[in-house]
Every structure is written in C-alpha cells, then in structure tokens.
Write a protein that holds these residues in place. Structure first.
Motif, PDB file in Angstrom:
ATOM      1  N   ARG A  37       0.852  -1.191   0.000  1.00 54.97           N
ATOM      2  CA  ARG A  37       0.000   0.000   0.000  1.00 54.97           C
ATOM      3  C   ARG A  37       0.892   1.247   0.000  1.00 54.97           C
ATOM      4  NH1 ARG A  37      -5.333  -0.634   1.243  1.00 54.97           N
ATOM      5  NH2 ARG A  37      -5.433   1.491   2.040  1.00 54.97           N
ATOM      6  N   VAL A  38       0.737   2.074  -1.026  1.00 56.79           N
ATOM      7  CA  VAL A  38       1.570   3.264  -1.187  1.00 56.79           C
ATOM      8  C   VAL A  38       0.687   4.498  -1.257  1.00 56.79           C
ATOM      9  CG1 VAL A  38       3.285   4.449  -2.614  1.00 56.79           C
ATOM     10  CG2 VAL A  38       3.312   1.946  -2.456  1.00 56.79           C
ATOM     11  N   THR A  39       1.088   5.546  -0.563  1.00 57.52           N
ATOM     12  CA  THR A  39       0.437   6.849  -0.692  1.00 57.52           C
ATOM     13  C   THR A  39       1.456   7.832  -1.241  1.00 57.52           C
ATOM     14  OG1 THR A  39      -1.075   6.447   1.152  1.00 57.52           O
ATOM     15  CG2 THR A  39      -0.745   8.733   0.505  1.00 57.52           C
ATOM     16  N   VAL A  40       1.104   8.481  -2.335  1.00 58.10           N
ATOM     17  CA  VAL A  40       1.959   9.485  -2.963  1.00 58.10           C
ATOM     18  C   VAL A  40       1.496  10.856  -2.485  1.00 58.10           C
ATOM     19  CG1 VAL A  40       2.807  10.469  -5.125  1.00 58.10           C
ATOM     20  CG2 VAL A  40       2.264   8.014  -4.980  1.00 58.10           C
ATOM     21  N   VAL A  41       2.378  11.605  -1.849  1.00 63.20           N
ATOM     22  CA  VAL A  41       2.040  12.924  -1.314  1.00 63.20           C
ATOM     23  C   VAL A  41       2.840  13.972  -2.065  1.00 63.20           C
ATOM     24  CG1 VAL A  41       1.842  14.334   0.762  1.00 63.20           C
ATOM     25  CG2 VAL A  41       1.726  11.833   0.944  1.00 63.20           C
ATOM     26  N   ASP A  42       2.144  14.727  -2.907  1.00 62.27           N
ATOM     27  CA  ASP A  42       2.820  15.724  -3.737  1.00 62.27           C
ATOM     28  C   ASP A  42       1.798  16.773  -4.146  1.00 62.27           C
ATOM     29  OD1 ASP A  42       4.161  17.018  -6.141  1.00 62.27           O
ATOM     30  OD2 ASP A  42       5.660  15.520  -5.616  1.00 62.27           O
ATOM     31  N   ASP A  43       2.209  18.051  -4.155  1.00 65.63           N
ATOM     32  CA  ASP A  43       1.260  19.101  -4.520  1.00 65.63           C
ATOM     33  C   ASP A  43       1.159  19.303  -6.026  1.00 65.63           C
ATOM     34  OD1 ASP A  43       3.789  20.187  -4.713  1.00 65.63           O
ATOM     35  OD2 ASP A  43       3.245  22.139  -3.889  1.00 65.63           O
TER      36      ASP A  43
ATOM     37  N   ILE B  52       4.001   2.338   2.617  1.00 68.73           N
ATOM     38  CA  ILE B  52       5.055   3.176   2.035  1.00 68.73           C
ATOM     39  C   ILE B  52       4.442   4.521   1.672  1.00 68.73           C
ATOM     40  CG2 ILE B  52       6.716   3.446   0.141  1.00 68.73           C
ATOM     41  CD1 ILE B  52       6.701   0.392  -0.150  1.00 68.73           C
ATOM     42  N   VAL B  53       5.159   5.592   1.966  1.00 71.41           N
ATOM     43  CA  VAL B  53       4.739   6.932   1.552  1.00 71.41           C
ATOM     44  C   VAL B  53       5.843   7.547   0.717  1.00 71.41           C
ATOM     45  CG1 VAL B  53       4.270   9.293   2.328  1.00 71.41           C
ATOM     46  CG2 VAL B  53       3.172   7.368   3.477  1.00 71.41           C
ATOM     47  N   LEU B  54       5.486   7.993  -0.474  1.00 64.48           N
ATOM     48  CA  LEU B  54       6.401   8.770  -1.312  1.00 64.48           C
ATOM     49  C   LEU B  54       6.061  10.230  -1.068  1.00 64.48           C
ATOM     50  CD1 LEU B  54       6.339   6.739  -4.663  1.00 64.48           C
ATOM     51  CD2 LEU B  54       7.723   6.362  -2.609  1.00 64.48           C
ATOM     52  N   LEU B  55       6.963  10.963  -0.449  1.00 63.39           N
ATOM     53  CA  LEU B  55       6.649  12.284   0.089  1.00 63.39           C
ATOM     54  C   LEU B  55       7.552  13.367  -0.470  1.00 63.39           C
ATOM     55  CD1 LEU B  55       5.155  13.994   2.321  1.00 63.39           C
ATOM     56  CD2 LEU B  55       7.026  13.338   3.855  1.00 63.39           C
TER      57      LEU B  55
END
Length: 242
Positions: free
Chosen positions: A7-13, A57-60
């Motif tokens: 499970r991945v969350t991509v955090v980007d504006d 996993i978080v891609l931040l």
C-alpha cells in the motif's frame, strides 16, 4: 514481486506528477492512493489524510506548499512503522540528511526515472535497503555538520546581555541607531557601543550581517520586561493639578 508491503500513498502538490507516479506504481501491483494538497489544505488535514490511507510506504515531497513542518510528518510516519521515501526536486543535501535523520528510508530526486522511484518502493516491499549505506551516511554527515554549525551560531546569541538583545531586535525591525536611542531614552553613543558589542559577540562585521544571522538561526528577541516602569515625564506639566 510478491513482497508483503504494497500500500503506497503518494504525497505531492503537483497532481500530474502524483497521478503519473501512481500509474507507474499500479503497473507493478502496488495499491496506490494520492494526497495532493492545495493552497487551502492545512498541515493537520494533510497529515490526517495520509494516516487514514493506512500506507505501508509513503512517497513524500518535502515542498508541499502547506503551512507546517513536513519533517514532523516524516518522523510521525516513520515512528508508526511507515516506510517514507522522500521524492523531491530540492537539491539541498542538508534537508535530505534531515529527512533521513527523522526516519526516512531513502531520498530520491524527482529528476530520476519513474522506474528508479518504483524500484525503490519495490525494494522496501521486499525488505531490501532503499538506498546505499554510503549515500545515506554521506547525507547524514552533511546534516549533522550543519546542525553542529547552527548550534554553535545559536550559542553566540546567548552571550548578549538583555539590553543588547533588545537593540538587535530593533535592528531586525529596521530601526536605525538614532531611532533606537530615542525609543530607549539613551544617547546614540550608548546604542553604538551596544551595537559594537553585539557584532563582537556574534563574530560579524556589520549590522546587516548580524540581522541576517539572527534570521538564519531563527533567533527570537526577548519578551518586553513589563516590570520596568516607563520614564516619568518632567517639566511644568508634571505640576499641573487641574
């Protein structure tokens, strides 16, 4: 690719980057959500969104355009067992090292091919190191050296007397020596002497540099001493009884 973490969350504006990254990850059997803050998103709301997505996993991105310390989010996620990968356009190695010191597992530049970013997530999914030990240690050394330097600079500010700190605060507000002298009911020579002492203690050669250094280390001026009574007026007006 049968690793346990998926499970991945991509955090980007930048929504385009986030969605394109999500497509690339889904192509490798990751379950992906995106958290894309905008100018109205609060830091607390963003943090809740990320946590509620229950990521492994978080891609931040470090520069999200929201008010709040993103390093706190890195530390909070890492402290809860989430593998944080910083994916950033910043080239600031000190910030990269700070992210690692706060628990991030890796730092990957946004200029890297998507395959490299996906590969980093895949290594984490399979329990493998997300970046080389040499690269990690180099970034941590850079951060620690900068932190030591910042601490040494902050210590210089503790050498100032309260009066000198008050003068520096006024210099930071853009006041000139003449204005400071009038506001404090002292002579200009007194203020100039205090300024010279400030420069000597901060080990700088100009008022402008002193002000810049104060901003750089986040120095806060002392609170006004409310115990001191203001100067009493003198002259005939003091004798008037009405």
């Amino acid at each position: 690719m049968t690793g346990r973490t998926s499970r991945v969350t991509v955090v980007d504006d930048h929504s385009l980057f986030a969605e394109t990254m999500a497509i690339a990850l889904r192509g490798q059997a990751f379950q992906v959500q995106c958290a894309v803050p905008d100018s109205t998103t609060t830091f607390a709301a963003l943090a809740r969104t990320v946590v509620q997505s229950s990521p492994s996993i978080v891609l931040l991105d470090l520069d999200l355009g929201v008010v709040g310390d993103v390093m706190r989010l890195v530390a909070a996620l890492a402290g809860n067992g989430v593998s944080v990968v910083v994916v950033t356009g910043s080239t600031d190695r000190v910030r990269h090292g700070e992210a690692l010191a706060n628990g991030a597992r890796a730092v990957v530049p946004k200029t890297a091919p998507f395959a490299e970013i996906v590969g980093t997530a895949d290594r984490l999914r399979n329990g493998l190191p997300a970046m080389s030990r040499a690269d990690r240690e180099a970034l941590l050394r850079t951060y620690r050296a900068d932190a030591d330097s910042q601490n040494e600079l902050r210590q210089r500010f503790h050498l100032m007397t309260r009066r000198e700190a008050e003068v520096l605060a006024r210099l930071m507000a853009g006041e000139q020596v003449t204005e400071i002298a009038k506001a404090r009911f002292v002579s200009e020579s007194t203020v100039r002497t205090q300024v010279k002492s400030i420069l000597a203690k901060l080990q700088v050669s100009s008022q402008l540099t002193a002000v810049g250094l104060a901003h750089r280390v986040g120095w806060q001026p002392p609170q006004p001493d409310t115990r001191e009574a203001p100067p009493r007026p003198t002259g005939r007006g003091l004798l008037a009884t009405g």
